[in-house]
Design a protein around this motif. Structure first.
Motif, PDB file in Angstrom:
ATOM      1  N   VAL A 124     -21.968 -78.306  30.237  1.00  6.62           N
ATOM      2  CA  VAL A 124     -23.312 -77.816  29.243  1.00  6.62           C
ATOM      3  C   VAL A 124     -23.709 -78.838  27.122  1.00  6.62           C
ATOM      4  O   VAL A 124     -22.273 -78.968  26.699  1.00  6.62           O
ATOM      5  N   HIS A 125     -24.658 -79.481  27.285  1.00  2.00           N
ATOM      6  CA  HIS A 125     -24.413 -80.347  26.437  1.00  2.00           C
ATOM      7  C   HIS A 125     -25.318 -79.964  25.138  1.00  2.00           C
ATOM      8  O   HIS A 125     -26.349 -79.303  25.266  1.00  2.00           O
ATOM      9  N   VAL A 126     -24.912 -80.289  24.057  1.00  2.00           N
ATOM     10  CA  VAL A 126     -25.519 -78.967  22.815  1.00  2.00           C
ATOM     11  C   VAL A 126     -25.975 -80.902  22.025  1.00  2.00           C
ATOM     12  O   VAL A 126     -25.545 -81.530  21.350  1.00  2.00           O
ATOM     13  N   PRO A 127     -27.413 -80.969  20.863  1.00  2.00           N
ATOM     14  CA  PRO A 127     -27.571 -81.131  20.089  1.00  2.00           C
ATOM     15  C   PRO A 127     -26.587 -81.778  18.856  1.00  2.00           C
ATOM     16  O   PRO A 127     -26.152 -80.836  18.677  1.00  2.00           O
ATOM     17  N   PHE A 128     -26.437 -83.105  18.909  1.00  2.00           N
ATOM     18  CA  PHE A 128     -25.340 -83.170  17.739  1.00  2.00           C
ATOM     19  C   PHE A 128     -25.408 -84.609  17.027  1.00  2.00           C
ATOM     20  O   PHE A 128     -25.276 -85.272  15.844  1.00  2.00           O
ATOM     21  N   ALA A 129     -27.263 -84.785  16.193  1.00  2.00           N
ATOM     22  CA  ALA A 129     -27.975 -85.966  16.292  1.00  2.00           C
ATOM     23  C   ALA A 129     -27.296 -85.734  15.051  1.00  2.00           C
ATOM     24  O   ALA A 129     -26.619 -86.539  13.742  1.00  2.00           O
ATOM     25  N   ASP A 130     -27.130 -84.275  13.826  1.00  2.00           N
ATOM     26  CA  ASP A 130     -27.007 -84.318  12.654  1.00  2.00           C
ATOM     27  C   ASP A 130     -26.251 -83.773  12.778  1.00  2.00           C
ATOM     28  O   ASP A 130     -26.546 -81.824  13.282  1.00  2.00           O
ATOM     29  N   PRO A 131     -24.368 -83.924  12.522  1.00  2.00           N
ATOM     30  CA  PRO A 131     -23.270 -82.653  12.495  1.00  2.00           C
ATOM     31  C   PRO A 131     -23.365 -81.808  12.021  1.00  2.00           C
ATOM     32  O   PRO A 131     -22.690 -81.082  11.951  1.00  2.00           O
ATOM     33  N   TYR A 132     -23.711 -81.765  10.464  1.00  2.00           N
ATOM     34  CA  TYR A 132     -23.505 -81.180   9.900  1.00  2.00           C
ATOM     35  C   TYR A 132     -24.548 -79.826   9.143  1.00  2.00           C
ATOM     36  O   TYR A 132     -26.106 -80.646   9.073  1.00  2.00           O
ATOM     37  N   CYS A 133     -23.563 -79.308   8.914  1.00  2.00           N
ATOM     38  CA  CYS A 133     -25.574 -77.871   8.803  1.00  2.00           C
ATOM     39  C   CYS A 133     -25.741 -77.607   7.273  1.00  2.00           C
ATOM     40  O   CYS A 133     -25.584 -78.647   5.984  1.00  2.00           O
ATOM     41  N   PRO A 134     -27.599 -77.786   7.863  1.00  2.00           N
ATOM     42  CA  PRO A 134     -28.405 -78.803   6.548  1.00  2.00           C
ATOM     43  C   PRO A 134     -28.265 -77.954   4.946  1.00  2.00           C
ATOM     44  O   PRO A 134     -28.221 -78.136   4.301  1.00  2.00           O
ATOM     45  N   LEU A 135     -27.997 -76.592   5.057  1.00  2.00           N
ATOM     46  CA  LEU A 135     -27.883 -75.268   4.502  1.00  2.00           C
ATOM     47  C   LEU A 135     -26.766 -75.942   3.749  1.00  2.00           C
ATOM     48  O   LEU A 135     -26.663 -75.150   2.333  1.00  2.00           O
ATOM     49  N   GLY A 136     -25.152 -76.002   4.678  1.00  2.00           N
ATOM     50  CA  GLY A 136     -24.296 -76.029   4.378  1.00  2.00           C
ATOM     51  C   GLY A 136     -24.010 -76.920   3.180  1.00  2.00           C
ATOM     52  O   GLY A 136     -23.486 -76.677   2.189  1.00  2.00           O
ATOM     53  N   ARG A 137     -24.803 -78.259   3.738  1.00  2.00           N
ATOM     54  CA  ARG A 137     -25.056 -78.982   2.844  1.00  2.00           C
ATOM     55  C   ARG A 137     -25.819 -79.498   1.436  1.00  2.00           C
ATOM     56  O   ARG A 137     -24.944 -79.518   0.271  1.00  2.00           O
ATOM     57  N   SER A 138     -26.893 -78.571   1.525  1.00  2.00           N
ATOM     58  CA  SER A 138     -27.445 -78.119   0.255  1.00  2.00           C
ATOM     59  C   SER A 138     -26.997 -77.223  -0.825  1.00  2.00           C
ATOM     60  O   SER A 138     -26.609 -77.663  -1.873  1.00  2.00           O
ATOM     61  N   ALA A 255     -27.855 -72.467  14.242  1.00  2.00           N
ATOM     62  CA  ALA A 255     -27.184 -71.118  15.070  1.00  2.00           C
ATOM     63  C   ALA A 255     -27.759 -70.737  16.211  1.00  2.00           C
ATOM     64  O   ALA A 255     -27.961 -70.006  17.170  1.00  2.00           O
ATOM     65  N   ARG A 256     -29.047 -71.895  16.417  1.00  2.00           N
ATOM     66  CA  ARG A 256     -29.558 -71.554  17.365  1.00  2.00           C
ATOM     67  C   ARG A 256     -29.626 -72.654  18.428  1.00  2.00           C
ATOM     68  O   ARG A 256     -29.784 -72.948  19.748  1.00  2.00           O
ATOM     69  N   THR A 257     -28.165 -73.170  18.150  1.00  2.00           N
ATOM     70  CA  THR A 257     -27.658 -74.788  19.391  1.00  2.00           C
ATOM     71  C   THR A 257     -27.456 -73.758  20.433  1.00  2.00           C
ATOM     72  O   THR A 257     -27.977 -74.777  21.679  1.00  2.00           O
ATOM     73  N   LEU A 258     -27.381 -72.600  20.882  1.00  2.00           N
ATOM     74  CA  LEU A 258     -27.029 -72.322  22.172  1.00  2.00           C
ATOM     75  C   LEU A 258     -27.831 -71.441  22.670  1.00  2.00           C
ATOM     76  O   LEU A 258     -27.866 -71.042  24.063  1.00  2.00           O
ATOM     77  N   ASP A 259     -29.509 -71.436  22.181  1.00  2.00           N
ATOM     78  CA  ASP A 259     -30.486 -70.213  23.058  1.00  2.00           C
ATOM     79  C   ASP A 259     -30.280 -71.443  23.882  1.00  2.00           C
ATOM     80  O   ASP A 259     -30.888 -72.617  24.693  1.00  2.00           O
ATOM     81  N   GLY A 260     -30.582 -70.747  25.079  1.00  2.00           N
ATOM     82  CA  GLY A 260     -31.465 -70.964  26.446  1.00  2.00           C
ATOM     83  C   GLY A 260     -30.346 -72.022  26.809  1.00  2.00           C
ATOM     84  O   GLY A 260     -30.513 -72.461  28.022  1.00  2.00           O
ATOM     85  N   ILE A 261     -28.945 -71.755  26.643  1.00  2.00           N
ATOM     86  CA  ILE A 261     -27.831 -72.560  27.613  1.00  2.00           C
ATOM     87  C   ILE A 261     -27.024 -71.130  28.115  1.00  2.00           C
ATOM     88  O   ILE A 261     -26.650 -70.731  27.596  1.00  2.00           O
ATOM     89  N   LYS A 262     -26.728 -71.483  29.087  1.00  2.00           N
ATOM     90  CA  LYS A 262     -26.156 -71.071  30.338  1.00  2.00           C
ATOM     91  C   LYS A 262     -24.495 -71.550  30.507  1.00  2.00           C
ATOM     92  O   LYS A 262     -24.498 -72.204  30.515  1.00  2.00           O
ATOM     93  N   LEU A 263     -24.258 -70.251  29.408  1.00  2.00           N
ATOM     94  CA  LEU A 263     -22.273 -70.776  29.186  1.00  2.00           C
ATOM     95  C   LEU A 263     -21.852 -69.934  30.119  1.00  2.00           C
ATOM     96  O   LEU A 263     -21.767 -69.019  31.159  1.00  2.00           O
ATOM     97  N   PRO A 264     -20.475 -70.959  30.447  1.00  2.00           N
ATOM     98  CA  PRO A 264     -19.707 -70.573  31.518  1.00  2.00           C
ATOM     99  C   PRO A 264     -19.256 -69.516  31.382  1.00  2.00           C
ATOM    100  O   PRO A 264     -17.637 -69.273  32.166  1.00  2.00           O
ATOM    101  N   PHE A 265     -18.675 -69.168  30.161  1.00  2.00           N
ATOM    102  CA  PHE A 265     -18.003 -68.209  29.287  1.00  2.00           C
ATOM    103  C   PHE A 265     -17.846 -67.051  28.552  1.00  2.00           C
ATOM    104  O   PHE A 265     -19.364 -68.129  27.856  1.00  2.00           O
ATOM    105  N   ASP A 266     -17.612 -66.038  28.171  1.00  2.00           N
ATOM    106  CA  ASP A 266     -18.293 -65.150  27.195  1.00  2.00           C
ATOM    107  C   ASP A 266     -17.838 -65.615  25.669  1.00  2.00           C
ATOM    108  O   ASP A 266     -16.327 -66.005  25.572  1.00  2.00           O
ATOM    109  N   LEU A 267     -18.685 -66.175  24.877  1.00  2.00           N
ATOM    110  CA  LEU A 267     -17.841 -66.295  23.078  1.00  2.00           C
ATOM    111  C   LEU A 267     -17.177 -65.380  22.546  1.00  2.00           C
ATOM    112  O   LEU A 267     -18.058 -63.701  22.910  1.00  2.00           O
TER     113      LEU A 267
END
Length: 268
Positions: A124-138, A255-267
């Motif tokens: 499972v490869h998730v985007p991490f170019a910007d590691p912190y939440c922009p809204l949380g930072r603001s 919030a949309r990080t995992l959209d469209g990704i098939k996970l190997p287990f349920d969260l």
């Protein structure tokens, strides 16, 4: 039955007094128990779960913290936004002890830490170019400014394995790369939060100049603990106020990080 907590705080023992009333929660996870029992309470209208990162008796060194258990436990309680206050060293002469930095980038220099939930069954490869939440930072930056704290808005946190501090050569290398602060606990917390589609915001308090920035004997544990203790009241207030300033609706990419990704287990 514990009420779900919408916001998580991962910090030191000085943050217990965030709550007037709270309850203790013990959880198990597929990755073992978290660092300690979780304290769940309210800050204003927000429900918050607090985990002492190192355990309440500070038994876990930075490289031994059960990071995966901590993040999994928070999500299982309903947490979707995480604030992570921590002590860091400064790599810039102009930023001294007592300065608060809200970083926007991260460099991982750790070596032996488990830093993914997805190490079996499927990649499972998730985007991490910007590691912190922009809204949380603001929210954190605006809250700090409103409190008169004059935070550093942005900067790069380099995370080292620890538990030792950097050599002068390492410190000068970090500084020469343009990085801003150095710590031992901001990773893999950040990537594990991202893999669970959680918002993650670092609030970093500078406790010292790192070894390569100034002459002298270098960083000591007593120095770090002393400066952090002297600033814990304003850090606690900043975290409490930021909790209440966080958005109630997550419109950020986290919030949309995992959209469209098939996970190997349920969260959870």
């Amino acid at each position: 039955m514990v009420n779900p907590a919408e916001i998580g705080v991962i910090g030191g023992s000085g943050f217990y007094s965030l709550f007037d009333e709270a309850e203790q929660v013990e959880l198990s996870t597929p990755y073992g128990p978290p660092s300690d029992v979780i304290t769940v309470g309210r800050i204003g209208s927000r429900t918050v779960a607090f985990i002492p990162r190192h355990g309440r008796d500070h038994r876990f060194p930075p490289h031994g913290i059960p990071y995966r258990a901590n993040l999994w436990a928070l999500r299982s309680l309903g947490v979707r936004q995480v604030l992570a206050p921590s002590a860091v060293g400064s790599l810039r002469a102009e930023h001294g002890p007592g300065v608060i930095v809200i970083p926007d980038q991260l460099v991982d220099r750790t070596t032996g830490r488990k830093q993914t939930f997805y190490d079996v069954s499927a990649a499972v490869h998730v985007p991490f170019a910007d590691p912190y939440c922009p809204l949380g930072r603001s929210a954190a930056v605006a809250t700090a400014k409103a409190s008169g704290l004059d935070p550093v808005d942005g900067g790069t946190l380099v995370v080292i394995e620890g538990p030792r501090f950097s050599t002068r050569a390492e410190s000068r290398w970090f500084s020469g790369n343009g990085w801003t602060i150095v710590g031992m606990t901001g990773h893999p917390e950040a990537i594990l939060a991202r893999e669970l589609a959680l918002c993650y915001t670092s609030i970093s308090l500078i406790t010292d100049h790192d070894a390569g920035v100034e002459s002298g004997e270098g960083v000591t544990q007593d120095e770090v603990l002393s400066v952090f203790a002297a600033n814990i009241t304003r850090m606690r207030s900043l975290v409490s106020d930021t909790v209440q300033a966080l958005p109630t609706d997550r419109t950020c990419p986290c919030a949309r990080t995992l959209d469209g990704i098939k996970l190997p287990f349920d969260l959870p």
